[in-house]
Design an enzyme around this catalytic site. Structure first.
Site, short mmCIF file in Angstrom:
data_model
loop_
_atom_site.label_atom_id
_atom_site.label_comp_id
_atom_site.label_asym_id
_atom_site.label_seq_id
_atom_site.Cartn_x
_atom_site.Cartn_y
_atom_site.Cartn_z
N GLY A 56 0.84 -1.19 0.00
CA GLY A 56 0.00 0.00 0.00
C GLY A 56 0.87 1.23 0.00
O GLY A 56 2.09 1.14 0.14
N LYS A 57 0.29 2.37 -0.20
CA LYS A 57 1.04 3.62 -0.12
C LYS A 57 0.06 4.76 0.04
O LYS A 57 -1.07 4.70 -0.48
CB LYS A 57 1.87 3.85 -1.39
CG LYS A 57 3.02 4.80 -1.20
CD LYS A 57 4.19 4.09 -0.56
CE LYS A 57 5.33 5.03 -0.27
NZ LYS A 57 6.49 4.30 0.28
#
Ligand code: NAD
Length: 459
Positions: free
Chosen positions: A115-116
């Site tokens: 994720g980011k």
């Protein structure tokens, strides 16, 4: 996902498709169908969460600030990745960084997905109270998709333990009675952070280089000499020789990697150049890294920019233009600043024969191809800069158990984990014709594809 990441994931899938020993039970149309599914799963994020944070500023203006949380893939565990505060943050960049996290966790056997997050601000332009409000709003807007078993953010460029502490505090208020300690990593030690997290990425970056150039060769020298492989030749050429290192970026990652190189007893290396957003400092005899770290810690992270500022330290150095560092006549280049630093316009001028990617995606695909064709060994981001996420994983475990490791224990576990990865990757790398990046991607994609298949997701 960037074209570069997408292309190399596809190349890795193609190599696996042709490898009959990989999931041999998948035959003919079933194999084609499974690999078509793999392409679509790995090339697209599961969720793109986007919002405009409504934040009151101290001058009474109310701003709507674009913010993202991209969840690329959670096959291996909860989504995991940093939150970046930078004015150039954009959806495409966050998607690409999230997909790199999926691959990074897969290759290092960390039980997290990718994720980011990002917020489109220059944090230097905001007062602490405003940054506090932005952090709280970020958690309020995205709290439904975050959590210790769903998606666990960490710091990235422009954020640190202060922001993670604020965010976890807000998460705890929004979800009273629920588990919260593992909801964010990279927190302050007082607030459940792990010892060693701050240094983890820089230490891991230097360890990757040291393992390649020293530990691995020491154990495998004669085997390596027998390999008919251009990258084996480059690496052996540098074994047990004096090596000059230049390091782009002198922040969290670059300065720690520089200090590791400065004190390393195994490699006969010296750091002859470092740069930051303003300048390059160069000394062919080697720079006094501890004094430069002391200076930056007192000057908002910046290196001395001119002779007067340099005079405030005991450091002897020539001041050069910022980007001069990249093309210096050195053996090794550490890239620990930003994306896209070596590209079509400067790739022919690069003299280093070993490049270590401390930053994410600092070499464009054109430059990667060009330099790899010349036998330059590029240690890719997903291999080199995983120290941060590995120690984040330790922080998450420590938060669940409410038992904390000593700093010595953290670094030992970090190096053990990275060594396990290198021992899976390096023997194959020195036998295959592919650059190290492709080897790493094949390993990561193999892991993800196997688990997706076992989960019954490829039908
Ligand atoms: P940081 O903000 O602490 O430091 C960045 C450094 O780069 C600063 O010294 C800055 O002056 C310098 N810089 C900025 N623009 C530059 C330019 N054009 N040329 C030369 N130097 C320049 O950031 P960091 O935490 O050290 O992260 C560096 C890179 O590593 C980022 O790309 C980040 O995404 C990546 N990364 C960081 C971590 C981590 O745990 N900190 C983990 C994985 C990847």
């Amino acid at each position: 996902m960037s074209k570069q990441t997408e292309a190399i994931v596809q190349e890795s899938l193609d190599a696996l498709f042709d490898d009959e020993s990989f999931l041999p039970e998948l035959e003919k149309e079933m194999r084609e169908q499974a690999f078509t599914s793999l392409t679509s799963i790995l090339s697209t994020p599961n969720h793109i969460n986007k919002s405009f944070l409504r934040v009151p500023l101290q001058n009474h203006e109310v701003k709507r600030i674009p913010a993202f949380r991209v969840q690329h893939n959670n096959t291996l565990g909860p989504y995991k990745g940093g939150i970046r505060f930078h004015e150039s943050v954009n959806e495409e960049e966050v998607i690409n960084l999230a997909s790199l996290m999926t691959l990074k966790n897969a290759i290092h056997d960390v039980p997290f997905g990718g994720g980011k997050g990002g917020v489109v601000i220059n944090p230097r332009e905001y007062k602490p109270k405003e940054l506090h409000a932005i952090c709280k709003k970020y958690v309020q807007y995205f709290s439904d998709v975050l959590g210790p078993e769903k998606d666990i953010p960490a710091p990235d460029m422009g954020t640190g333990d202060r922001e993670m502490d604020w965010m976890m505090g807000e998460y705890k208020s929004i979800r009273p009675g629920e588990k919260y300690r593992g909801s964010f990593t990279g927190k302050s030690i007082e607030n459940g952070g792990s010892l060693g997290r701050r240094e983890a990425t820089g230490k891991g970056v230097y360890f990757t280089f040291r393992y390649l150039i020293y530990d691995f060769i020491k154990e495998n020298n004669s085997w390596l000499s027998e390999q008919d492989n251009v990258f084996a030749k480059t690496t052996l050429d540098y074994y047990d020789k004096p090596l000059n290192i230049a390091i782009q970026g002198f922040g969290n990652v670059g300065s720690v990697a520089a200090l590791e190189a400065y004190y390393c007893k195994h490699c006969n290396n010296k750091v002859v150049a470092v740069s930051d957003r303003n300048v390059t400092l160069y000394n062919s005899e080697g720079l006094d890294i501890p004094s430069l770290i002391e200076y930056t810690s007192e000057h908002k992270g910046d290196l001395p920019k001119d002779d007067a500022e340099l005079g405030e330290t005991n450091v002897k150095a020539k001041i050069m233009n910022r980007d001069d560092l990249l093309t210096l006549d050195v053996d090794v280049l550490f890239l620990a600043a930003l994306e896209d630093q070596i590209h079509e316009d400067n790739m022919e001028a690069i003299k280093a024969r070993i490049i270590v990617e401390g930053a994410n995606a600092p070499v464009t695909s054109e430059a990667d191809q060009y330099l790899s064709d010349k036998g330059v060994v590029i240690i890719p981001d997903i291999l080199a800069n995983a120290g941060g996420v590995i120690v984040s994983y330790f922080e998450w475990i420590q938060g669940r158990e409410t038992q904390f490791y000593s700093e010595e224990e953290v670094f030992k576990r970090l190096y053990d984990k990275m060594r396990e990865t290198f021992d899976r990757v390096l023997p194959k790398f020195f036998q295959d014709p592919y650059p190290l990046r492709k080897n790493c991607y094949i390993l990561a994609v193999t892991k993800l594809s196997t688990i997706l298949y076992r989960h019954g997701k490829l039908y």
